[in-house]
Design a protein around this motif. Structure first.
Motif, short mmCIF file in Angstrom:
data_model
loop_
_atom_site.label_atom_id
_atom_site.label_comp_id
_atom_site.label_asym_id
_atom_site.label_seq_id
_atom_site.Cartn_x
_atom_site.Cartn_y
_atom_site.Cartn_z
N HIS A 41 0.74 -1.31 0.02
CA HIS A 41 -0.31 0.08 -0.03
C HIS A 41 0.76 1.18 -0.20
O HIS A 41 1.93 1.28 0.64
N THR A 42 0.29 2.26 -0.70
CA THR A 42 1.06 3.58 -0.50
C THR A 42 -0.26 4.55 -0.57
O THR A 42 -0.77 4.69 -1.83
N GLN A 43 -0.44 5.23 0.41
CA GLN A 43 -1.49 6.34 0.40
C GLN A 43 -1.27 7.36 1.33
O GLN A 43 -0.58 7.12 2.52
N LEU A 44 -2.01 8.67 1.11
CA LEU A 44 -2.03 9.62 1.86
C LEU A 44 -3.34 9.67 2.75
O LEU A 44 -4.34 9.64 1.90
N VAL A 45 -3.48 9.75 4.02
CA VAL A 45 -4.63 9.66 4.68
C VAL A 45 -4.83 10.92 5.72
O VAL A 45 -3.81 11.01 6.30
N LEU A 46 -5.92 11.69 5.74
CA LEU A 46 -6.29 12.57 6.66
C LEU A 46 -7.22 12.22 7.42
O LEU A 46 -8.38 12.07 7.28
N PHE A 47 -6.87 11.92 8.96
CA PHE A 47 -7.80 11.61 9.82
C PHE A 47 -8.21 12.90 10.59
O PHE A 47 -7.16 13.50 11.19
N ARG B 278 -10.11 10.56 5.61
CA ARG B 278 -10.32 10.69 4.10
C ARG B 278 -9.09 10.19 3.35
O ARG B 278 -7.91 10.82 3.86
N ILE B 279 -9.08 9.49 2.40
CA ILE B 279 -8.15 9.04 1.61
C ILE B 279 -7.59 10.04 0.57
O ILE B 279 -8.58 10.46 -0.45
N LEU B 280 -6.61 10.78 0.74
CA LEU B 280 -6.25 11.95 -0.29
C LEU B 280 -6.01 11.16 -1.45
O LEU B 280 -6.16 11.94 -2.53
N LYS C 212 -11.22 -10.70 4.43
CA LYS C 212 -11.61 -9.87 3.20
C LYS C 212 -10.18 -9.49 2.59
O LYS C 212 -9.68 -8.40 2.79
N PRO C 213 -9.60 -10.53 1.85
CA PRO C 213 -8.11 -10.27 1.42
C PRO C 213 -7.97 -9.16 0.37
O PRO C 213 -6.85 -8.61 0.41
N SER C 214 -8.96 -8.68 -0.13
CA SER C 214 -8.72 -7.60 -0.97
C SER C 214 -9.24 -6.29 -0.57
O SER C 214 -9.61 -5.23 -1.46
N LEU C 215 -9.81 -6.12 0.46
CA LEU C 215 -10.55 -5.14 1.03
C LEU C 215 -9.61 -3.77 1.40
O LEU C 215 -8.81 -3.77 2.05
N ALA C 216 -9.93 -2.82 0.21
CA ALA C 216 -9.17 -1.43 0.45
C ALA C 216 -9.61 -0.47 1.46
O ALA C 216 -10.69 -0.85 1.98
N MET C 217 -8.69 0.33 2.17
CA MET C 217 -9.37 1.36 3.16
C MET C 217 -9.95 2.42 2.00
O MET C 217 -9.50 2.66 1.27
N THR C 218 -11.30 2.65 2.77
CA THR C 218 -11.97 3.81 1.73
C THR C 218 -12.44 4.93 2.81
O THR C 218 -12.51 4.61 4.20
N SER C 219 -12.52 5.96 2.51
CA SER C 219 -12.72 7.27 3.36
C SER C 219 -14.02 6.82 4.15
O SER C 219 -15.05 6.37 3.69
N ARG C 220 -13.83 7.34 5.53
CA ARG C 220 -14.83 7.16 6.47
C ARG C 220 -15.08 8.46 7.21
O ARG C 220 -14.09 8.88 7.91
N MET C 221 -16.21 9.28 7.05
CA MET C 221 -15.92 10.50 7.47
C MET C 221 -16.85 10.62 8.88
O MET C 221 -18.09 10.33 8.79
#
Ligand code: KG4
Ligand code: ZN
Length: 357
Positions: free
Chosen positions: A150-156, A163-165, A348-357
């Motif tokens: 994984h490579t992601q920028l996330v704002l908590f 939020r996944i930026l 859930k082997p391929s569950l990505a992190m998705t924005s949760r506000m």
């Protein structure tokens, strides 16, 4: 609240006990790196079989090291996503069986979100807690998550609210390190071996491209990996049809070091560029880096020179896969989410992190 965490999503079998989402009481990590090195990468079948052999002793060791028995454990947490199916299954089946047998609440944890929580473990008593930061990060929190998958920028904005930026559109940065290491003949895992070789190399020797993407916070590393391949071919004077597994024999140590340094410089700079852009746009209270690539010293030093805030770094053993981060996140998840029925837990082997506000 003392939580026993279990992690087995890839090639590390791990168990740990964390108290109140901040005090690390034990952390056992049994790595399979030695086994997979001979194949040049993780073999899923082999990984699952190894998890199966060691998971029970690893859980017991985590309890022993924390000096606790089951009566003093309040809940169990386990990685259920994402990862290799066989590997995830072993941890999940172990956790659900233990939760059922000992009648403990069970929390199912997303591995990538958990990487961020290695940064919430703080200094305290005992050998394990000695090198940790003295305070926890604050919200809003900008997290650069950089691992083998994984490579992601996330704002908590708070625990559980993010939020996944941006994220990678192809290879993860750790995966790029692993693939480039293979091209230039350095051992698996590529991250540590490239950074070691890079110390002796010239980061400006080979001109390598940085990806330009529509979303300014997205990443891409597959073009960079191919650019390294083409540069190696041209350096040793062969064309693209030459078998790539034979390229390392044609490189001397100096060339290998220069390729490692040039690749690392560009890969890390593109992570830092986007982190700095996000920092300027969202003015977070804290910045953290998480995942295996967070162990990279070049990343740490580029961030230090380009960000106006101090970053508290988790020790390297908590940046790579471990179960303390799983048990840590579970504490905060438990504040806003009910435990799962052990009989209902599924991987859930391929569950990505998705924005949760
Ligand atoms: O987080 P992690 O242990 O497992 C995943 O969830 O993927 O990350 C493993 C990745 C591997 O790709 C490895 O090459 C990379 O982290 N890594 C590094 C370093 N140490 C490990 N990459 C760059 N520099 C390092 N020092
Ligand atoms: Zn990981």
């Amino acid at each position: 609240m003392r939580i026993l965490g279990i992690e087995s999503s890839c090639d590390e079998t791990a168990a740990a006990v964390v108290e109140d989402g901040k005090n690390i009481l034990s952390s056992i990590v049994k790595s399979q790196i030695d086994i997979h090195t001979q194949y040049g990468g993780v073999v899923p079948e082999v990984a699952a079989r190894n998890h199966l052999e060691v998971v029970n002793p690893v859980v017991q060791q985590a309890l022993d090291e924390a000096n606790l028995d089951w009566s003093r454990i309040d809940a169990i947490a386990v990685t259920y996503a994402p990862g290799l199916s066989g590997s995830l299954l072993i941890g999940a089946i172990t956790a659900k069986t233990l939760a059922y047998l000992y009648d403990k609440p069970l929390y199912h944890i997303h591995h990538v979100e958990a990487h961020v929580y290695a940064n919430f473990l703080i200094n305290g008593q005992g050998e394990l807690a000695k090198d940790l930061p003295t305070s926890q990060p604050k919200f809003p929190l900008l997290a650069l998550i950089v691992s083998g998958g994984h490579t992601q920028l996330v704002l908590f904005s708070d625990h559980g609210k993010f939020r996944i930026l941006g994220q990678t559109q192809d290879d993860a940065v750790g995966e790029a390190f692993d693939k480039v290491a293979k091209i230039i003949g350095l051992p698996y895992p590529g991250g540590p071996s490239i950074s070691k070789a890079a110390i002796h190399g010239d980061p400006y020797k080979y001109k390598l491209p940085k990806a330009k993407l529509k979303n300014k916070f997205d990443f891409s590393f597959s073009g960079l990996k191919t650019a390294v391949l083409r540069a190696v071919q041209s350096e040793v004077g062969v064309n693209f049809s030459f078998p790539s597994h034979k390229l390392p024999e044609l490189l001397n140590e100096e060339q290998q070091n220069n390729f490692a340094a040039s690749f690392q410089h560009v890969a890390i700079e593109s992570l830092v560029d986007k982190t700095v852009t996000a920092f300027n746009e969202f003015s977070p209270e804290s910045v953290v880096i998480a995942g295996g690539v967070a162990a990279n010293q070049e990343l740490r030093s580029q961030l230090k020179s380009r960000l106006p805030v101090e970053i508290n770094y988790a020790p390297i053993k908590l940046c790579t896969d471990n179960a303390a981060m799983i048990a840590c996140l579970a504490y905060y998840q438990a504040q806003h989410q009910a435990p799962i029925d052990p009989l209902e837990l599924d991987i859930k082997p391929s569950l990505a992190m998705t924005s949760r506000m």
